[in-house]
Design an enzyme around this catalytic site. Structure first.
Site, PDB file in Angstrom:
ATOM      1  N   ASP A 114       0.959  -0.922   0.024  1.00 49.44           N
ATOM      2  CA  ASP A 114       0.137   0.256  -0.105  1.00 49.44           C
ATOM      3  C   ASP A 114       0.780   1.406  -0.250  1.00 49.44           C
ATOM      4  OD1 ASP A 114      -1.818  -1.458   0.555  1.00 49.44           O
ATOM      5  OD2 ASP A 114      -2.439  -1.220   2.555  1.00 49.44           O
ATOM      6  N   GLU A 166     -10.447  -1.135   4.075  1.00 49.51           N
ATOM      7  CA  GLU A 166      -9.259  -0.494   4.307  1.00 49.51           C
ATOM      8  C   GLU A 166      -8.975   1.046   3.296  1.00 49.51           C
ATOM      9  OE1 GLU A 166      -6.585  -4.656   5.370  1.00 49.51           O
ATOM     10  OE2 GLU A 166      -6.596  -4.362   3.316  1.00 49.51           O
TER      11      GLU A 166
END
Length: 564
Positions: free
Chosen positions: A56, A241
């Site tokens: 990420d 998320e």
């Protein structure tokens, strides 16, 4: 009660950092072939670390003339683990330079996702006169002996007084935790809410499908505002998320501000596995209210997606970026198979940075997403380009001239399917036609498909999905396409960003041909331009390697003076 863990140092000896992170090596390296490497898939246009695992994007911020890309990184290997913050910088969102690891995992915690803001008002009190602090809010995942139950997730703070080069932990971390504490409370994204004059944080309780909103006057003390969730959770078993709440001017009108809530979900995305969904609505300083929510139990197609391909996840926007449009970047992979991706000595890459806008489409506000103006300007600047006269193809496949061959290129055109049932292009095609990635428009279903079923290496995972589809009507009988091809990926932007599809591919290095085709009728390809984007002194990989004293890669095109 806020617990105070031990103080730890985020500074590591420079030689060790360089060894672990490949500091100052080009983001998209043209590394020489090696017995255990896969340079044929090393991105030329997309950021990837020189070696090791990354996922990420974190801490996306513009400061002191540079864009900073932090990201989840394993300094010790090519698999997920030892989660730390890697770091790269760019002055133009095209050329990236890898920096030393910014924040390291340590004996008490791993460093999960988060965000960074420039605290220009010094609301935190962590700066000094004339020295704006960069403040990072990130998720601490605590280990045994930390004073928290192993696996506990809470939000911590670190700050930098040298434009992100080194980081100091706040003395009283964590600054935000739940009561009771949670193992799923993570991913703080912070922005300045100008109408209220305070800092706004979105974070998640991932397994409860809840985005939690908080406010703060100093980035240290946080007050709960509200929860955003969906009634009758429509995708049981998924995780929410990396939330991001972004204001956008509808149709470019600053008097009509709408708010976009990006929520990254895993699994259950439109393309399978992980993906980025979004909601458009209103935010009153306390509560986000979406305009439209699909009924409980709806298919993923009933929701809005930032990208309809398989490899676009953890999307987030840059804080403080210049320009009217927010810039978003995402991890170019999918949790369904990321751990098995067949690349070495690195695993993971970022998408191209993209600009976001909000336009009224079919009576509703919808995101449009396209490569940044900086990328298009760079790609247009003196690159080898082949402009073809308008082509009409009838029930056949036609390979384009040898000058269009390449592994790193941008293709732009207008596709008019006319009487054809299906029509499109094949990129990264082999000489015998057995390998190739198809971009296909179907006039019966009004769908655009990115088909990687014969794109090359695919047997590393049964979850490596083959086709990804988006409903997309023609505009005046035509479809505008911008296709960015790299050594290991294809990104398709259609109708000015109304739809995007991003997929990883793993073709053999000699699959470098481009073809157009139509099925059961005639199709016209107007304004077809193929621009080669690798092999020059100014391409993102070679220019950075030369600046670091390394030799440049060979051109990717078959014609000319060589190939990788």
């Amino acid at each position: 009660m806020r617990l105070t863990p031990y103080r730890f140092s985020l500074r590591v000896a420079p030689l060790l950092i360089a060894a672990l992170s490949g500091a100052h090596i080009a983001a998209a390296s043209c590394a020489a072939p090696s017995a255990d490497g896969t340079p044929q898939w090393r991105p030329a246009l997309h950021y990837t670390p020189q070696r090791n695992w990354m996922n990420d994007p974190n801490g996306l911020v513009y400061d002191n003339g540079s864009y900073h890309l932090f990201y989840q990184y394993n300094p010790l290997g090519n698999d997920w683990g030892n989660m730390s913050w890697g770091h790269a910088t760019s002055t133009d969102l095209v050329h990236w330079r890898e920096q030393p690891v910014a924040i390291h995992a340590n004996a008490n915690e791993e460093i999960f996702s988060g965000s960074i803001v420039a605290d220009a008002r010094n609301t935190s009190g962590l700066g000094a006169p004339g020295n704006t602090p960069l403040v990072a809010l990130y998720t601490s995942v605590y280990k045994e002996g930390s004073g928290h139950a192993p696996g506990t997730q809470a939000q911590s703070l670190a700050y930098s007084l040298d434009h992100g080069a080194t980081w100091r932990p706040y003395a009283h971390n964590p600054v935000l935790t739940l009561d009771p504490e949670s193992k799923q409370f993570r991913d703080p994204k912070v922005s300045w809410y100008a109408p209220g004059g305070y800092w706004l944080m979105t974070t998640v309780v991932a397994d409860a499908h809840v985005v939690k909103l908080y406010r703060s006057g100093d980035l240290i003390h946080w007050t709960f505002l509200s929860d955003f969730t969906l009634p009758g959770i429509p995708h049981e078993g998924a995780l929410w998320e990396m939330p991001d709440l972004v204001p956008l001017a509808l149709d470019g009108d600053p008097r009509r501000i709408k708010w976009v809530m990006i929520v990254n979900v895993n699994p259950w995305s439109i393309a399978g596995g992980s993906g980025s969904m979004y909601f458009v609505g209103d935010f009153d300083g306390r509560t986000f209210t979406p305009d439209r929510v699909a009924p409980a139990g709806s298919d993923p197609a009933q929701f809005r997606w930032v990208d309809h391909g398989a490899d676009f996840y953890a999307a987030g926007t840059f804080s403080g970026a210049p320009g009217a449009r927010p810039v978003v970047i995402a991890w170019m992979s999918n949790w369904d198979y990321a751990a098995k991706a067949p690349t070495t000595p690195w695993r993971g890459a970022m998408t191209l940075p993209r600009e976001l806008a909000l336009k009224t489409i079919d009576g509703e506000p919808r995101l449009v997403i396209a490569p940044t103006a900086a990328f298009d300007a760079w790609a247009d600047r003196g690159r080898p380009a082949t402009h073809l006269a308008d082509l009409t193809v009838t029930s056949t496949l036609t390979e384009l001239p040898v000058a269009t061959r390449g592994a790193v290129q941008r293709i732009t055109l207008w596709l008019a399917p006319r009487s054809a049932v299906r029509a499109g292009l094949v990129v990264r095609r082999s000489a015998d036609g057995a390998i190739g990635t198809k971009i296909v428009y179907d006039t019966v279903t009004w769908t655009l498909t990115l088909d990687r079923s014969q794109s090359g290496e695919a047997n590393f995972s049964d979850a490596f999905s083959k086709q990804h589809i988006v409903n997309l009507p023609l505009e005046h009988g035509r479809l505008k396409l911008e296709i960015v091809v790299d050594r290991g990926s294809v990104e398709v932007f259609a109708n000015g960003g109304r739809a995007a599809l991003t997929d990883l591919i793993f073709p053999p290095r000699d699959a470098d041909r481009v073809a157009v085709f139509s099925e059961h009728g005639s199709a016209t390809f107007d304004g077809l331009t193929v621009t080669q984007l690798a092999g020059s002194d100014d391409d993102p990989a070679c220019a950075s390697r030369q600046a670091a004293g390394n030799s440049c890669c060979l051109p990717d095109r078959q014609h000319g003076d060589g190939r990788l």
